[in-house]
Scaffold this active site. Structure first.
Site, PDB file in Angstrom:
ATOM      1  N   ASP A   1      89.267  71.856  27.361  1.00 15.28           N
ATOM      2  CA  ASP A   1      90.257  72.701  26.680  1.00 15.28           C
ATOM      3  C   ASP A   1      91.388  71.907  26.046  1.00 15.28           C
ATOM      4  OD1 ASP A   1      88.614  74.628  27.612  1.00 15.28           O
ATOM      5  OD2 ASP A   1      89.963  75.349  29.185  1.00 15.28           O
TER       6      ASP A   1
ATOM      7  N   GLU B   1      82.944  72.397  37.825  1.00 17.32           N
ATOM      8  CA  GLU B   1      83.578  71.297  38.602  1.00 17.32           C
ATOM      9  C   GLU B   1      83.416  71.476  40.102  1.00 17.32           C
ATOM     10  OE1 GLU B   1      85.050  73.113  36.249  1.00 17.32           O
ATOM     11  OE2 GLU B   1      84.824  71.684  34.619  1.00 17.32           O
TER      12      GLU B   1
ATOM     13  N   ASP C   1      79.569  76.020  32.001  1.00 19.22           N
ATOM     14  CA  ASP C   1      81.019  75.772  32.006  1.00 19.22           C
ATOM     15  C   ASP C   1      81.502  75.906  33.452  1.00 19.22           C
ATOM     16  OD1 ASP C   1      83.620  75.515  31.026  1.00 19.22           O
ATOM     17  OD2 ASP C   1      83.765  77.610  30.403  1.00 19.22           O
TER      18      ASP C   1
HETATM   19  C1  NOJ Z   1      86.747  77.285  29.801  1.00 20.14           C
HETATM   20  C2  NOJ Z   1      86.071  76.475  28.757  1.00 20.14           C
HETATM   21  O1  NOJ Z   1      86.573  75.170  28.758  1.00 20.14           O
HETATM   22  C3  NOJ Z   1      86.243  77.138  27.413  1.00 20.14           C
HETATM   23  O2  NOJ Z   1      85.606  76.381  26.432  1.00 20.14           O
HETATM   24  C4  NOJ Z   1      85.694  78.551  27.471  1.00 20.14           C
HETATM   25  O3  NOJ Z   1      85.901  79.183  26.245  1.00 20.14           O
HETATM   26  C5  NOJ Z   1      86.381  79.326  28.581  1.00 20.14           C
HETATM   27  N1  NOJ Z   1      86.204  78.634  29.819  1.00 20.14           N
HETATM   28  C6  NOJ Z   1      85.825  80.742  28.711  1.00 20.14           C
HETATM   29  O4  NOJ Z   1      84.511  80.707  29.079  1.00 20.14           O
END
Ligand code: NOJ
Length: 982
Positions: free
Chosen positions: A637, A560, A557
């Protein structure tokens, strides 16, 4: 007094009601626009839009770029020459080496560099250590094949003076017409122009120039400084050439302005798709303002866009600079290989042969304008003519998606966070108790101690091995998150090694870059560095990352990279990577390098260390062209709101046609609490995402399907069972994707490229080549679904065989418990009809074949099957069958379409007892009425055995429902050759 008290009471209860309502309604969250640049706030985008405006509004505009005819050479499929850019007020000509490569695959590539930068003959400002060349390593990361140079490409001697023509491609049907002055290229197929480069003259290569400090003008206090027009270089806006500030961060830009831009036109093409990822419709919108259009270009600059909004060209987490254009029966495309921040403007124009026809009968063309901040001008052109030709050729270049492990295409259960190992085990047990299938449970950032990856929180996860063991007992897996930011804290072995081995991203001064992310102060591993990737590999070894077992896989995660205090929540552009490339040069590839390193690490963990020959699984948030080779992505998200559910379908479809089909969206919505109806509908839609994972934010209420209560839990369980039953069809579609690049879920235009009416449809999808057509409900309270049928064909309801006839719109009942799902006539697809806890437990289950007869009466389909886990399929350990039903003989046959390898026999032996337990024929001919038997004959050792009779049932047409027949237990092996005569 009494009255006052009563009034107070009323107010109090109103207030309570208001507060309760506030709690029930999901807060409408929306992106903070001020944190992200618009084109106007991004210097190079603004400059190039202004350049385009000047070019378009000036009738005498002439592009200053010329290909010097005396330099043109054509040798063995490659054309080279020198393009020059003439500066407006001087005789200076900037030299820009040109290379046009014609590939055997029919793809052409136009690459333009800048000689001065190439030779390093420039000076950097601020004592920067950055590389002087334009970034030329994007291909190293993105391109893996399809670059064999065409031996058949040849000059066309009939070229007019001032132009060069090259015939190339299959049967020399393609032609590139290269105009020398001004420079431009037109690509033709069968003599018709399909793609034009620089036809509108918007090409712009911002050449290197030294900064000339202008004499300070005397400016009185309160007055703005005005630079005389004559002081400016040909009237250009210099204000963002040398540094640029946004949101309190200043980019030092040591190389000055260095953008590259070009217009790409698709004459006669009305629709364009691609440039994923954006939260908008599949068919891209115009971007120069106006009713229903965007006013900003589509942006590609991988960023953690918190609470992203719907229907927007704003950038998201990943970038695929690949675009397709579609007109009736023709698809073409371009791939803009550049890893820097990129913006794409889209406009359409309608021309008419007859000026009096007022546009009626005129043709619409699409014009695009690509603008990148740095790097080479490097563009691949695909001439189709089918969507698959274009997507396949792009896939040949950037790689096909890996064949994933079967568990990874089943159902995943995630949330931020399952808080202890006992919590995980408890959730696991509850799924079983409620008889709801799932394969994978996920751990988010709370499992490591203090957000230090490669550790476990000792209080909450005291026994991770026992936890993984419980999962493994039912063939389930664990996925744990590992992010690229490394906590900057003493005595943390990972950060100590990162520093001592010098493997982190550097700031502009060459010191280790420090920023802010989940753990607080952090450093970032620089996976552009081969040594960093080697080191990363070592960290996943079972003896290094203690507490991990073989059924543990990884989620990448924030790659970017997300930097909470960085410009636009990411790394500063003047940061330095391995080889002293500036971050600006390669930003959009950063996420892929990290994903790649993790993929290689899992491969090494299991292959080299353990001889455990399994395929890695790594989910990534950030991606670039080529990331599809390494695992799944998801759309980040989203929110627990209906518009987000609705948007997920075009977003996932868009990934599929962009060569990255292993895609999904957070089921249920990440932020906020979904209503039970929304949650249920989301599972029904998620059952049609290639990557199918439920996920939720830490502040949300628990929402595992068994918590929803009836009827919701049962309806969700049914959607999950539907997915599990169809896993053989999904896996076959993944196999096709991994060998041809074909999307796994397919939009209308891909399946029916001759049907213009369906080109903008993006709310329904076909599953692989199965003919299954789904249109999940994505609106609140909706109980009926209108589905568009593009072809003159029969379609049947998946569940009750209700018969529909295309072309046109048909209406399907869609109460909450129904998923609108049709079967297109002419297909055969495989299924497994015994519900189990996890997909691994279905390994030796028998198959059902569904034969769907359409107008021709014939039908066809395939099944691909292997152990769903290892790389043994590469040695022939698989079954690949084609099933054909022929009306003329009323016979269903199974034929082998695989190529035998050294492990084929062994696998067939293992699968010997796996049989086809049922054949269902939907739309069975009326003439079968009264039939009670079918006859089966099997191939034994290459010969047909004597046929035997098996029972068959026929069900006549009733109330709009098609006739159908079923043969129960024909007793044939799934991996064998046989035929069944009805
Ligand atoms: C951002 C991610 O997009 C999300 O899916 C994740 O739960 C959070 N970071 C925490 O790691």
């Amino acid at each position: 007094m009494e009255w006052l008290n009563g009034s107070r009471r009323r107010w109090a209860s109103l207030l309570t009601l208001f507060c309760v309502l506030c709690l029930l309604v999901t807060p409408a969250v929306t992106v903070k626009h001020e944190n992200f640049k618009t084109c106007d706030q991004s210097g190079f985008c603004k400059r190039n839009r202004a350049y385009a405006d000047a070019a378009i509004s000036t009738s005498k505009w002439q592009s200053p770029y010329t290909l010097d005819s005396s330099t043109v050479k054509f040798e063995k499929g490659v054309l080279t020459g020198m393009v020059t850019k003439k500066l407006v007020n001087t005789d200076t000509k900037i030299r820009l080496p040109l290379k046009i490569t014609f590939h055997e695959s029919g793809t052409a590539r136009v690459t333009i560099d800048e000689e001065k930068r190439q030779k390093g003959e420039i000076e950097l400002r601020h004592g920067s250590k950055a590389r002087k060349e334009r970034y030329n390593e994007a291909e190293k990361w993105a391109i893996v094949g399809g670059t064999a140079v065409s031996t058949g490409a040849a000059l066309n001697k009939d070229a007019e003076k001032g132009s060069t023509r090259v015939m190339y491609g299959p049967g020399s049907k393609f032609e590139a017409v290269i105009k020398h002055a001004p420079f431009g290229v037109q690509f033709k197929r069968d003599g018709e122009t399909q793609v034009k480069l620089n036809d509108r003259g918007l090409m712009n290569v911002e050449h290197w120039r030294p900064k000339v400090d202008k004499p300070e003008k005397e400016v009185k206090e309160g007055e703005e400084a005005v630079v005389a027009e004559s002081d400016k270089d040909a009237g250009e806006d210099e204000s963002t050439w040398w540094d640029e500030s946004f949101g309190g961060n200043t980019d030092s830009k040591p190389k000055g302005p260095e953008a590259v831009a070009m217009d790409v036109q698709f004459p006669g093409y009305q629709h364009v798709y691609g440039v994923a990822s954006h939260a908008g419709p599949l068919a891209l919108k115009e971007t120069r303002g106006g009713d229903g259009k965007y006013s900003d270009p589509y942006r590609l600059y991988n960023t953690d866009v918190f609470e992203y909004e719907m229907d927007s060209p704003m950038t998201l987490y990943g970038a695929i600079p690949f675009m397709q254009a579609q007109k009736k029966d023709s698809t073409v495309g371009v791939f803009w290989l550049n890893a820097a921040e990129t913006w794409i403007d889209i406009t359409k124009s309608t021309s008419s042969a007859n000026p009096l026809s007022l546009g009626i009968g005129g043709t619409t063309s699409t014009e695009t304008h690509w603008i990148s901040e740095a790097g080479l001008l490097d563009v691949f052109v695909f001439l189709g003519p089918t969507p698959q030709d274009v997507i396949g050729a792009y896939g040949e270049l950037t790689g096909f998606t890996q064949l994933p492990q079967q568990f990874s295409i089943a159902h995943h259960q995630c949330r931020w966070n399952y808080v202890t190992d006992e919590d995980v085990k408890d959730v696991d047990r509850k799924f079983d108790k409620s008889k709801i299938p799932y394969d994978v449970i996920w751990l988010d950032i709370e499992y490591p101690e203090g957000k230090k990856y490669f550790t476990w929180d000792p209080l909450n996860f005291p026994d991770p091995i026992a936890m993984q063991k419980q999962l493994d007992d039912h063939e389930r897996k664990l996925v744990a998150i590992i992010d690229p930011h490394i906590k900057n804290e003493g005595n943390y072995h990972i950060v100590d090694e990162l520093k001592s081995k010098d493997l982190a991203i550097k700031n502009k001064d060459g010191n280790i870059y420090e920023g802010w992310c989940w753990p607080g102060s952090s450093h970032w591993v620089d996976c552009f560095n081969p040594k960093a990737r080697e080191w990363w590999k070592s960290l996943f070894r079972y003896d290094k990352f203690k507490g991990t077992a073989k059924n543990m896989f990884v989620w990448n995660d924030m790659n970017e990279p997300s930097v909470f205090n960085g410009p636009e929540t990411t790394g500063p552009k003047d940061n330095l990577h391995h080889g002293n490339w500036e971050h600006r040069d390669l930003h959009n590839i950063n996420g892929m390098t990290f994903h790649n390193a993790t993929y290689d690490a899992l491969l090494a963990r299991d292959k080299e260390e353990d001889k455990h020959n399994v395929r890695p699984f790594v989910l990534t948030r950030s991606f670039y062209s080529g990331s599809q080779r390494l695992g799944a992505m998801w759309t980040g998200d989203n929110q627990a709101a209906w518009p987000h559910l609705e948007a997920s379908i075009p977003m996932v479809l868009s990934m599929g046609i962009s060569g990255y089909p292993f895609a999904g969206a957070d089921v249920g919505g990440f932020f906020g609490n979904p209503s039970k109806e929304l949650l249920t509908r989301w599972y029904q839609a998620g059952a049609f995402y290639p990557f199918f994972r439920a996920h939720a934010h830490i502040d949300t209420r628990r929402r595992e399907p068994y918590l929803a209560g009836e009827p919701y839990t049962e309806i969700i369980a049914q959607a999950l069972r539907l997915r599990y039953g169809l896993l053989p069809a999904w896996y076959t579609a993944f196999h096709e994707a991994s060998t041809t690049g074909a999307p796994i879920i397919r939009p209308n235009y891909y399946v029916h490229p001759g049907d213009e009416k369906g080109f903008a449809i993006d709310d329904q999808l076909y599953l692989g080549s199965t003919g299954l057509l789904a249109k999940p409900v994505v609106k609140e309270g909706q109980e009926e679904q209108v589905i568009y049928l593009a072809d003159k064909e029969k379609y049947f309801d998946y569940f009750d065989f209700w018969q529909y006839e295309g072309p046109g719109m048909v209406s399907v009942a869609a109460p909450l418990e129904n998923i609108p799902l049709l079967m297109q006539g002419g297909h055969i697809f495989p299924r497994r009809d015994r519900p189990r806890r996890s997909s691994g437990l279905m390994r030796f289950d028998p198959f059902t074949l569904v034969v769907v007869l359409g107008n021709s009466g014939d039908a066809e389909g395939t099944l691909y099957l292997d152990d769903g886990e290892s790389f043994d399929y590469q040695s022939g350990s698989y079954i690949h069958r084609r099933f054909k039903y022929q009306a003329a003989t009323a016979t269903l046959t199974s034929e082998d379409v695989g190529t035998a390898g050294k492990m084929t026999k062994e696998y067939l032996k293992k699968m010997e007892k796996v049989r086809v337990e049922k054949v269902i024929v939907v739309g069975a001919p009326d003439g079968w009425k009264g039939k009670k038997e079918a006859s089966v004959s099997e191939e034994m050792a290459g010969k047909s055995a004597p046929s035997r009779k098996v029972e068959m049932e026929f069900h006549a047409k009733a109330d709009g429902k098609a006739a159908w027949a079923v043969v129960r237990d024909p007793g044939v092996q799934v991996g064998g050759g046989w035929n069944i005569a009805f």
